[in-house]
Design an enzyme around this catalytic site. Structure first.
Site, short mmCIF file in Angstrom:
data_model
loop_
_atom_site.label_atom_id
_atom_site.label_comp_id
_atom_site.label_asym_id
_atom_site.label_seq_id
_atom_site.Cartn_x
_atom_site.Cartn_y
_atom_site.Cartn_z
N THR A 105 -67.46 5.13 59.70
CA THR A 105 -65.42 5.62 60.70
C THR A 105 -65.95 7.17 60.92
O THR A 105 -65.96 7.63 61.83
CB THR A 105 -65.25 6.28 59.36
OG1 THR A 105 -64.57 4.40 58.54
CG2 THR A 105 -63.47 6.76 59.38
N GLU A 131 -76.76 1.36 62.48
CA GLU A 131 -75.93 0.93 61.28
C GLU A 131 -76.53 -0.69 60.99
O GLU A 131 -77.66 -1.53 61.91
CB GLU A 131 -74.10 0.81 62.75
CG GLU A 131 -73.98 -0.25 62.00
CD GLU A 131 -73.13 -0.19 60.68
OE1 GLU A 131 -72.63 1.42 60.32
OE2 GLU A 131 -72.87 -0.68 60.03
N ALA A 132 -76.49 -1.06 59.98
CA ALA A 132 -76.90 -2.17 58.55
C ALA A 132 -75.68 -3.21 59.71
O ALA A 132 -76.57 -4.42 59.59
CB ALA A 132 -76.65 -1.72 57.18
N ASN A 165 -60.27 -2.03 57.29
CA ASN A 165 -59.09 -1.15 56.42
C ASN A 165 -57.37 -1.34 56.62
O ASN A 165 -57.90 -1.72 57.60
CB ASN A 165 -59.28 0.35 56.51
CG ASN A 165 -59.09 1.56 57.78
OD1 ASN A 165 -58.55 0.69 58.36
ND2 ASN A 165 -59.37 2.36 57.17
N HIS A 178 -60.74 3.64 47.91
CA HIS A 178 -60.65 5.01 48.66
C HIS A 178 -61.44 5.79 47.71
O HIS A 178 -61.69 6.83 47.60
CB HIS A 178 -59.36 5.84 48.62
CG HIS A 178 -58.52 5.24 49.42
ND1 HIS A 178 -57.14 5.50 49.31
CD2 HIS A 178 -58.24 4.48 50.21
CE1 HIS A 178 -56.59 5.06 49.99
NE2 HIS A 178 -56.98 4.67 50.72
N ALA A 190 -66.85 9.88 53.32
CA ALA A 190 -65.83 10.84 52.70
C ALA A 190 -66.80 11.08 51.98
O ALA A 190 -65.56 11.86 51.03
CB ALA A 190 -65.24 9.30 52.88
N PRO A 199 -57.49 8.25 53.31
CA PRO A 199 -58.12 9.25 53.83
C PRO A 199 -59.23 9.10 55.48
O PRO A 199 -59.62 10.00 55.12
CB PRO A 199 -59.15 8.74 52.36
CG PRO A 199 -59.14 7.48 52.39
CD PRO A 199 -57.60 6.97 52.52
N GLN A 200 -58.74 8.04 55.62
CA GLN A 200 -59.55 7.93 57.15
C GLN A 200 -59.68 8.64 58.02
O GLN A 200 -60.09 9.47 58.59
CB GLN A 200 -59.46 6.39 57.78
CG GLN A 200 -57.84 5.91 58.67
CD GLN A 200 -57.66 4.86 59.16
OE1 GLN A 200 -58.24 4.27 59.43
NE2 GLN A 200 -56.99 4.48 59.19
C1 LIG Z 1 -59.69 -2.86 52.84
C2 LIG Z 1 -60.20 -1.23 53.22
C3 LIG Z 1 -58.55 -0.58 53.40
C4 LIG Z 1 -58.72 0.32 53.33
N1 LIG Z 1 -57.20 1.11 53.86
C5 LIG Z 1 -57.52 2.29 54.63
C6 LIG Z 1 -56.18 2.31 55.07
O1 LIG Z 1 -54.83 2.02 55.65
N2 LIG Z 1 -56.57 3.83 55.31
C7 LIG Z 1 -57.11 5.03 55.46
O2 LIG Z 1 -56.62 6.16 55.41
N3 LIG Z 1 -58.16 5.01 54.24
C8 LIG Z 1 -58.17 3.61 53.88
N4 LIG Z 1 -59.37 2.53 53.82
C9 LIG Z 1 -60.27 3.73 53.50
C10 LIG Z 1 -61.17 4.17 54.34
O3 LIG Z 1 -61.36 3.36 55.77
C11 LIG Z 1 -62.45 4.99 53.97
O4 LIG Z 1 -61.97 5.76 52.74
C12 LIG Z 1 -63.75 5.50 55.35
O5 LIG Z 1 -63.09 4.82 56.40
C13 LIG Z 1 -64.61 5.86 55.00
O6 LIG Z 1 -65.42 5.96 55.82
P1 LIG Z 1 -66.57 6.76 56.13
O7 LIG Z 1 -67.31 7.27 57.87
O8 LIG Z 1 -67.02 7.90 55.08
O9 LIG Z 1 -67.93 5.35 55.22
P2 LIG Z 1 -67.71 4.13 56.46
O10 LIG Z 1 -66.80 3.80 57.45
O11 LIG Z 1 -67.92 2.99 55.12
O12 LIG Z 1 -68.92 4.31 56.85
C14 LIG Z 1 -69.89 4.02 56.97
C15 LIG Z 1 -70.87 2.92 57.95
O13 LIG Z 1 -72.78 2.97 57.44
C16 LIG Z 1 -73.06 1.62 57.27
N5 LIG Z 1 -74.49 1.87 56.02
C17 LIG Z 1 -74.20 1.84 54.63
N6 LIG Z 1 -75.13 2.41 54.89
C18 LIG Z 1 -76.77 1.75 55.56
C19 LIG Z 1 -77.89 1.85 55.29
N7 LIG Z 1 -78.69 2.55 54.53
N8 LIG Z 1 -78.33 1.86 57.16
C20 LIG Z 1 -77.44 1.80 58.30
N9 LIG Z 1 -76.44 1.85 57.47
C21 LIG Z 1 -76.22 1.74 56.89
C22 LIG Z 1 -71.74 0.77 56.76
O14 LIG Z 1 -72.52 -0.28 57.12
C23 LIG Z 1 -70.87 2.03 58.07
O15 LIG Z 1 -70.94 1.01 59.40
C24 LIG Z 1 -60.23 2.06 53.21
C25 LIG Z 1 -60.67 1.20 52.98
C26 LIG Z 1 -60.78 -0.35 52.74
C27 LIG Z 1 -62.62 -0.21 52.80
#
Ligand SMILES: Cc1cc2nc3c(=O)[nH]c(=O)nc-3n(C[C@H](O)[C@H](O)[C@H](O)COP(=O)(O)OP(=O)(O)OC[C@H]3O[C@@H](n4cnc5c(N)ncnc54)[C@H](O)[C@@H]3O)c2cc1C
Length: 632
Positions: free
Chosen positions: A39, A60-61, A117, A532, A566, A577-578
């Site tokens: 995200t 990206e994994a 999500n 979340h 996040a 939180p997205q």
């Molecule tokens: C099923 C579900 C429903 C949800 N519904 C909503 C919603 O409707 N509205 C909303 O606002 N929020 C929702 N959320 C929450 C929201 O999507 C997350 O809080 C937000 O997207 C997190 O973003 P991020 O960048 O922190 O992490 P992520 O989006 O998880 O990104 C992390 C990335 O890092 C990669 N990665 C991890 N470890 C490694 C590594 N060691 N090496 C290389 N790559 C790696 C992962 O594959 C991933 O692509 C939902 C989440 C889920 C799972």
């Protein structure tokens, strides 16, 4: 369609990194290395490469989300669970939830969780950001954050949701809109919400009031497809930029540091599970960790950044003693009351044959039930406003206009993430959620393998306050169901014969007849994550023992290393939180560019300004999961 099987290409790490053990000068270099193309990572990749002055490598994994058909179809997101594009985590047993281990899905593909999500777009209440600033994080108050929400957003107006009526922006890359599809029961939920004292509101993103009963807004595009941050920020044009390289199917195993351990200089990564082969790549400016609230603390700890005692247990050489890494985790816990409906719900979409016409409608017109984000409506309210005079206040009372409980209305049977196979009957699930939990959990290491899942302990409902909030949420959901116009649309009795998730409540009955003890058993059985988790690399002053990053998201005590995802949230937003994660990434991009200008702004990477090929051949999408690739 088997994911990616028509696109067998694979982007070779040797094209952008060097084998581990290469001599210093021969190691490939980029100005910025973004670990995690999720995200936040997708947003950063776009913004940092926009002026063409800096080279960026994304690692990206997972693989591309474009070929994950269940990611593209909004209503199909639960079909991504427990498959190759899901990290498929599980928590430690939760003592306050009948010792259950709970399933935690996380997106493992470009776009990360925004590709998996429920697509709800909510900026959440301004007071949360004001609170972040009040904790010493200068520049994180609502007045500073609002422009970043606006920068990212491209709101798609519709007849019943015109631009001039709503608080949205129109020039960013990320498409948002009023719910693409509205099931009949959705309007009844909003009407009943209004009747129980949670007034109907048009726009949940009005910063002046975050309480009300509303249709939810979603990140679905004009063609009825999910608009993940990967789709929005890593478009073909962006991927073609010569200064952007995206490596997929590679797990970053370690952050590398200078000999004096004061500066991050690059990362090490592996392509296949079980292989000893490692690649290294150096960052001339910064390593940006965007791996999300679970993997970010894990990666930091595996690299020697974390609580000294925990690292010593695992014999990991210490780089920086930061006791807050993996601490302070907050998540939203949700429970479910499922009612069978008299009107048509989205339940038929789970059925291979019955869903046929809807699939056709989605493919041909981008319309219909499959464009629904499932969670179509919600009530947001304060416990304080709805509780009776005899009921004590919760420990934390949000300011007026800021909610602490939400009840989602999902036009489907959404027990146990839809993983339990239940009799297909038209249903609605009322999903109460405590938005302001006082319990805090942890991420710790199980072992030192980067392929192992970390130990996830959300420590749900450890406080009496949180348990009271869950019970109140459940009672309010039942009151909502018994209120017109919703009451007339549903059957008041339940009939739960099989679901695993309802060990304490099987057979026939009526929710309205359940006493507090039975309701407590119900929420303890049905509750699950609302997905979340936040706060595991908290932003705060260096005087705060739990803080991991400063207000510019730089890891305390280490140069050239930031966290952007996040995990940096000091407290959890009171909603979804997205959008906040995207705003965080937008702000981070600005701060990174400001800092590089201050330091002279000259690109030092060997690749910068060179004739290096773009990191992605868009024609064949080699970022799709290759056919023969075993799931990592
Ligand atoms: C099923 C579900 C429903 C949800 N519904 C909503 C919603 O409707 N509205 C909303 O606002 N929020 C929702 N959320 C929450 C929201 O999507 C997350 O809080 C937000 O997207 C997190 O973003 P991020 O960048 O922190 O992490 P992520 O989006 O998880 O990104 C992390 C990335 O890092 C990669 N990665 C991890 N470890 C490694 C590594 N060691 N090496 C290389 N790559 C790696 C992962 O594959 C991933 O692509 C939902 C989440 C889920 C799972």
């Amino acid at each position: 369609m088997p994911n990616g099987s028509f696109w067998p290409g694979e982007y070779k790490p040797s094209a952008y990194a060097s084998p581990a053990g290469s001599k210093g000068e021969s190691v490939r270099k980029y100005d910025y290395i973004i670990v995690g193309g999720g995200t936040a990572g997708a947003v950063l990749a776009n913004r940092l490469t926009a002026d063409g002055k800096h080279t960026v490598l994304v690692l990206e994994a997972g693989y591309s989300d474009s070929r994950q058909v269940f990611s593209r179809i909004p209503a199909a997101f639960p079909f991504l669970f427990q498959k190759d594009a899901d990290w498929f985590y599980e928590t430690e047993p939760q003592p306050n939830l009948n010792n259950r281990r709970m399933f935690w899905p996380r997106g493992k593909m470009l776009g990360g969780c925004s590709s998996m999500n429920a697509m709800i777009y909510q900026r959440c209440s301004p007071d949360t950001y004001n609170d972040w600033a009040a904790q010493g994080n200068e520049g994180w108050d609502w007045a500073h954050m609002q422009p970043y929400f606006e920068k990212s957003e491209r709101f798609l107006p519709s007849a019943d949701f015109p631009t001039d009526k709503v608080h949205h922006a129109g020039n960013g890359p990320w498409k948002t809109r009023a719910a693409a599809f509205t099931s009949p029961v959705t309007r009844a939920i909003i009407g009943a919400g209004d009747a129980i004292g949670v007034p109907k509101i048009d726009d949940l993103n009005n910063p002046n009031t975050q309480v009300g009963s509303a249709r939810l807004q979603s990140t679905v595009d004009e063609n009825g497809r999910r608009h993940s941050t990967s789709q929005a920020f890593l478009t073909k044009d962006v991927r073609r930029r010569k200064n952007l390289t995206i490596g997929v199917g590679v797990l970053t195993t370690k952050i590398l540091f200078s000999d004096d351990r004061k500066r991050a200089i690059g990362v090490e990564f592996a392509q296949k599970k079980g292989t000893a082969k490692r690649y290294v790549v150096h960052a001339t400016k910064e390593v940006l960790v965007c791996t999300g609230s679970i993997n970010t603390p894990q990666l930091l700890m595996l690299s020697g950044v974390g609580p000294a005692a925990e690292l010593a247990t695992h014999k990991i050489p210490l780089v920086a003693d930061l006791p807050g890494v993996g601490q302070n985790m907050a998540d939203h816990l949700a429970c479910s009351a499922v009612y069978y409906t008299k009107c048509k719900s989205l339940e038929h979409l789970k059925h291979e044959i019955k869903s046929g016409p809807a699939v056709l409608q989605w493919v041909l017109a981008g319309k219909g039930g499959l464009t629904s984000n499932v969670a179509e409506s919600a009530l947001f309210f304060r416990h304080e406003d709805l509780k009776g005079p005899e009921e004590p206040s919760l420990d934390v009372v949000p300011p007026p206009g800021a909610p602490d409980i939400e009840i989602i209305g999902a036009s489907v049977n959404y027990i146990n993430h839809t993983l339990d196979k239940l009799p297909a009957r038209d249903s609605v699930t009322l999903i109460p959620i405590h938005l302001d939990p006082t319990s805090r959990g942890t991420i710790t290491l199980k072992d030192t393998s980067p392929w192992s899942a970390p130990r996830i302990d959300p420590n749900y409902c450890a406080t009496e306050n949180d348990r009271r909030a869950m019970l109140f949420g459940m009672k309010t959901a039942i009151k909502l169901a018994a209120t017109e116009p919703l009451k007339g649309q549903i059957h008041m009795s339940f009939d739960f014969k099989k679901p695993k998730a309802l060990a304490h409540l099987r057979g026939k009955g009526e929710f309205a007849d359940l006493d507090d003890a039975a309701l407590e058993a119900l929420w303890k059985d049905t509750s699950s994550t609302l997905y979340h988790p936040t706060g595991t690399a908290k932003m705060g002053l260096s005087s705060d023992a739990r803080a991991v990053v400063d207000a510019r998201l730089r890891v305390h005590g280490i140069a050239g290393l930031r966290v952007v995802d996040a995990s940096i949230m000091p407290t959890i937003v009171r909603g979804h939180p997205q959008a906040a994660v995207v705003a965080i990434a937008e702000k981070a991009a600005d701060m990174i560019m400001e800092d590089v200008k201050l330091s002279g702004g000259v690109s030092r990477s060997s690749a910068s300004g060179s004739q290096e090929e773009p990191g992605l051949e868009v024609a064949g999408d080699p970022l799709a999961l290759p056919k023969a690739e075993p799931a990592a």
